[in-house]
Design an enzyme around this catalytic site. Structure first.
Site, PDB file in Angstrom:
ATOM      1  N   HIS A  98       0.839  -1.205   0.000  1.00  0.00           N
ATOM      2  CA  HIS A  98       0.000   0.000   0.000  1.00  0.00           C
ATOM      3  C   HIS A  98       0.870   1.250   0.000  1.00  0.00           C
ATOM      4  O   HIS A  98       1.881   1.316   0.706  1.00  0.00           O
ATOM      5  CB  HIS A  98      -0.889   0.034   1.247  1.00  0.00           C
ATOM      6  CG  HIS A  98      -2.122  -0.799   1.148  1.00  0.00           C
ATOM      7  ND1 HIS A  98      -2.095  -2.182   1.202  1.00  0.00           N
ATOM      8  CD2 HIS A  98      -3.429  -0.445   1.022  1.00  0.00           C
ATOM      9  CE1 HIS A  98      -3.342  -2.635   1.097  1.00  0.00           C
ATOM     10  NE2 HIS A  98      -4.164  -1.610   0.990  1.00  0.00           N
ATOM     11  N   ASN A 154       7.892  -4.203   3.322  1.00  0.00           N
ATOM     12  CA  ASN A 154       6.483  -3.848   3.477  1.00  0.00           C
ATOM     13  C   ASN A 154       5.974  -4.152   4.881  1.00  0.00           C
ATOM     14  O   ASN A 154       5.217  -3.367   5.469  1.00  0.00           O
ATOM     15  CB  ASN A 154       5.652  -4.614   2.445  1.00  0.00           C
ATOM     16  CG  ASN A 154       4.167  -4.340   2.554  1.00  0.00           C
ATOM     17  OD1 ASN A 154       3.743  -3.209   2.729  1.00  0.00           O
ATOM     18  ND2 ASN A 154       3.371  -5.392   2.452  1.00  0.00           N
TER      19      ASN A 154
END
Length: 303
Positions: free
Chosen positions: A113, A144
């Protein structure tokens, strides 16, 4: 300038001193009042900025991901009313077609994201749209789920502490990057996140430039000035600010680094949730109505 050399130079840009004039910040009015999308970087006439409920983006068709994702995050928006959907979908607003599941399947990279889902839990629609592939970029799993996640959590702490901040984030894109999937999604070597607190009296800015791999060093080690990231990316992040010192200096002591002392209420069901409408008025301001509709919009903006 090569990326390794750039990284060495950026490491020397730390100026751990507060901006001059902070003590007199009470005399500075907030110039963003009444301005819609103050967080949007400078664009070219041909650029088509896509606006979603919780964030805006500029899609880079050649690299099949966003060049940047920008949004305002308030203290109330950090209160999670809706849980993650985990339903990744193609962004219907990208006319050329965004990346898709086929690009990431078997690649070894996470669908990272840019605007984190945890920042978008204030409405059902903003949560749903946070899983658009236009908001994803290939990230190493250790990055991440590690240092990048730590930075996202710290940014939410700062939104709580400072009431309202502006965030621009994305991959550092260039020609020649490795690519994955049938749509040839570029795998960036670095990611950036730029944060601006432009409310008096604590006007300040900070940026982060991180290599796309796992790390155990401190977040402060990756902090640089906003100007430094602008030089690397070629993006003018906040063209409407009036105090350029905010972009030229990184003030480590101006930001809190300890675990947050602020209480975040637990999420609750959609049935008893009430949020501020995600709609926009004719004047370009966010609607002030409170709604319990699952769409995140009031009766006037629901259509």
């Amino acid at each position: 300038m090569g990326f390794v050399l750039s990284w060495i130079i950026l490491g020397s840009l730390h100026a751990q001193v507060p901006l001059s004039g902070h003590s007199s910040g009470k005399h500075i009015s907030n110039p963003t009042t009444g301005k819609a999308h103050f967080e949007i970087p400078e664009t070219k006439p041909k650029d088509k900025v896509i606006h979603h409920a919780g964030y805006s983006l500029l899609y880079n068709e050649a690299q099949e991901q966003a060049s940047w994702v920008a949004y305002e995050l308030t203290d109330t928006e950090t209160i999670k009313l809706y849980n993650r959907t985990n339903k990744f979908i193609v962004d219907p607003a990208v006319q050329t077609g965004s990346a898709s599941q086929a690009d990431y399947k078997g690649s070894g990279y996470d669908r990272g994201h840019l605007a984190p889902a945890a920042d978008m839990g204030w409405s059902a629609l903003s949560m749903q749209e946070s899983f658009y592939y236009s908001n994803m970029s290939p990230q190493e799993p250790g990055f991440n789920r590690g240092i990048w996640k730590n930075l996202e959590e710290k940014v939410r702490d700062w939104a709580l502490e400072n009431k309202k901040i502006y965030i621009v984030t994305g991959p550092v894109l260039r020609n020649g990057l490795p690519k994955i999937g049938p749509d040839h999604v570029a795998v960036s070597e670095y990611f950036y996140k730029v944060i601006l607190d432009y409310s008096a009296p604590s006007i300040k800015g900070i940026a982060f430039l991180m290599p796309n791999h796992s790390s155990t060093i401190t977040l402060q080690s990756y902090a640089v000035s906003i100007d430094a990231v602008e030089k690397i990316t070629g993006i003018n992040f906040f063209p409407n600010i009036t105090d350029q010192r905010v972009e030229s200096i990184v003030c480590i002591p101006c930001w809190s680094w300890e675990p947050t002392k602020y209480y975040r209420p637990k999420s609750h069901s959609a049935a008893d949730s009430r949020v501020q409408c995600s709609g926009t008025t004719k004047m370009g301001n966010r609607c002030r109505r409170i709604t319990a509709d699952p769409s995140g919009y009031c009766y006037q903006h629901r259509g």
